[in-house]
Design an enzyme around this catalytic site. Sequence first.
Site, short mmCIF file in Angstrom:
data_model
loop_
_atom_site.label_atom_id
_atom_site.label_comp_id
_atom_site.label_asym_id
_atom_site.label_seq_id
_atom_site.Cartn_x
_atom_site.Cartn_y
_atom_site.Cartn_z
N LYS A 186 35.15 -105.29 -3.23
CA LYS A 186 36.38 -106.01 -3.36
C LYS A 186 37.51 -105.16 -2.69
CE LYS A 186 39.74 -105.56 -5.97
NZ LYS A 186 40.72 -106.03 -4.99
N GLU A 262 38.33 -91.69 -5.09
CA GLU A 262 39.24 -91.16 -4.27
C GLU A 262 40.59 -91.72 -4.28
OE1 GLU A 262 38.42 -89.25 -2.04
OE2 GLU A 262 36.12 -89.37 -1.80
N CYS A 296 46.45 -90.93 1.98
CA CYS A 296 46.51 -90.04 0.69
C CYS A 296 46.26 -88.65 1.17
CB CYS A 296 45.39 -90.43 -0.07
SG CYS A 296 43.74 -90.66 0.45
N GLU A 393 53.75 -89.37 -4.44
CA GLU A 393 53.03 -89.52 -3.08
C GLU A 393 54.08 -90.48 -2.39
OE1 GLU A 393 48.67 -90.10 -1.67
OE2 GLU A 393 49.31 -91.41 -3.01
P1 ADP Z 1 47.82 -98.95 -3.80
O1 ADP Z 1 48.73 -98.18 -4.71
O2 ADP Z 1 47.34 -98.31 -2.85
O3 ADP Z 1 47.89 -100.49 -3.51
P2 ADP Z 1 45.89 -99.79 -5.81
O4 ADP Z 1 45.18 -98.71 -6.77
O5 ADP Z 1 46.88 -100.55 -6.54
O6 ADP Z 1 46.57 -98.85 -4.61
O7 ADP Z 1 44.72 -100.42 -5.22
C1 ADP Z 1 43.56 -100.02 -4.81
C2 ADP Z 1 42.43 -101.02 -5.05
O8 ADP Z 1 42.35 -101.33 -6.50
C3 ADP Z 1 43.02 -102.54 -4.43
O9 ADP Z 1 41.67 -103.06 -4.00
C4 ADP Z 1 43.38 -103.15 -5.78
O10 ADP Z 1 43.23 -104.59 -5.58
C5 ADP Z 1 42.59 -102.61 -6.65
N1 ADP Z 1 43.02 -102.65 -8.07
C6 ADP Z 1 44.49 -102.73 -8.47
N2 ADP Z 1 44.12 -102.98 -9.78
C7 ADP Z 1 43.13 -103.01 -10.20
C8 ADP Z 1 42.50 -103.56 -11.46
N3 ADP Z 1 43.22 -103.67 -12.72
N4 ADP Z 1 41.26 -103.66 -11.49
C9 ADP Z 1 40.53 -103.54 -10.59
N5 ADP Z 1 40.91 -103.43 -9.02
C10 ADP Z 1 42.41 -103.08 -9.05
#
Ligand code: ADP
Length: 495
Positions: A186, A262, A296, A393
């Site tokens: 995903k 990660e 990161c 960060e």
């Molecule tokens: P960033 O701050 O780098 O955008 P995120 O942790 O929000 O990092 O996003 C990293 C990944 O996690 C993306 O693929 C995002 O769609 C996914 N993501 C964010 N929220 C959820 C959730 N509640 N469940 C599953 N995946 C999530």
Amino acid sequence: MSAPRRLGLADPALLRTDGYIDGSWTASESGRRFDVVNPATGEMIAAVADMGGAETGRAVAAAAAALPAWRALTAKQRSVLLRRWYELMVQNAADLGAIVTAEMGKPLVEGRGEILAGAAYVEWFAEEAKRAYGETIPTHDPAMRLVVIKQPVGVVAAITPWNFPFATIARKAAPALAAGCTVVAKPAEDTPLSALALAELAGRAGLPDGVFNVVAASDPAPVGAELTAHPAVKKISFTGSTEVGKLLMGQAAGTVKKVALELGGNAPLIVFDDADVDAAVAQAIVSKFRNGGQTCVCANRILVQAGVYDEFVDRFCAAAAALNVGPGTDPGTDIGPLINSEALDKVQRLVDAAVAGGATARLGAAVHALGGTFYETTVLTGVTGDMDIAAEEVFGPVASILRFDTDDEAVAAANDTPYGLAAYFFTKDLARAWQVGEALEYGMVAVNSGLLMTELAPFGGVKESGIGREGGREGLEEFLETKYLAMGGLDGAGR
Ligand code: ADP
């Protein structure tokens, strides 16, 4: 003009906009699509099938159905397919890099670099597939033999971020597939196109249907909920924020899945008095501003010892001022736009608070004249450890420079964070290199280098930066289960 033509793709079929489930390009059940936008121009690149829990369940079912045959192939057979996938990535690196630049914003040279770096993981794990060695254990009983074998963990869910939309998936899928696992990926909602291009190449490489699936969504929560709850998924491999990592870890607890995380970092880069200042400046620039500061492992805090502080700051500012901010497609661009307006707001908030708290803006510190999500290359001096900019960060082209006097002070400051991903330091003193290298509470420490990522070595963090390693020998282990076979009755009794 169509989007593939606008991106200048030699092979327009690499721009896919449906999900990839069981070897078929699949629209969402609702028929809904979401826009993928070029952060440099604000233009819509593509409308991608917007999937949810139902489609995710189908992808997991496809991956589970494909598992027995995939796992039953010999390691060499899987290796041959992975190698073909790798070769297709390299052959199409220019197009794939253009897709990365279009959806993510990084300069084209970095986009292409990301493809080759991601492909290198696929090459490495095509080779490592053949090395999933077990063990024999000297027995405690003459009638028994003790054997340990390694088996694939099963279906793996890969959830990945936008900052390396291609490489983060390659780094997870390659070891998983090499080990004999099948995968549902995903990608991030801002950058699904690189993942879909990877799926296109997986099909061309001859990966069997269902072995590698991609589900894209504008709302990650229902997809994440399905992946973490589905009993057929045995491992969640996530790269992203610490906040979402904790959420997924909690969700995965319900079915006791393995997790590899990660997560965020707060990398210190320490310059000691005895460092080669020229090298330290050059490496700090690369470490800080690569990908526009959106990695990161980017140096988040640059700690400079008092004796070289002024010299380092002057030279670092001169080097930073020479970097060009612009669209990733311009050949002279060093730093592209930030990914979206939330990212811009966060960077501006951290910079404003630091300046209000006493830091000095030696360079930049404002939205770039190009507008949009472009931010000026920024250098702040006089930053202190209590400022948010030194604790969070930054994820933008902002260098924060702090001053220190003693080694103990530097190590204590470097470790004074819940994060523990990457750290860097510069010294010519061998004893200091070992002392500091061992004292830093980080999963990765680079001495006299601002870069450390390679498929050959284990990448990952400690503390709240994560669990598990990607790359190296350890990378394959992550997707293997250990099975102990105790074989008894070997004394001939009952024959
Ligand atoms: P960033 O701050 O780098 O955008 P995120 O942790 O929000 O990092 O996003 C990293 C990944 O996690 C993306 O693929 C995002 O769609 C996914 N993501 C964010 N929220 C959820 C959730 N509640 N469940 C599953 N995946 C999530």
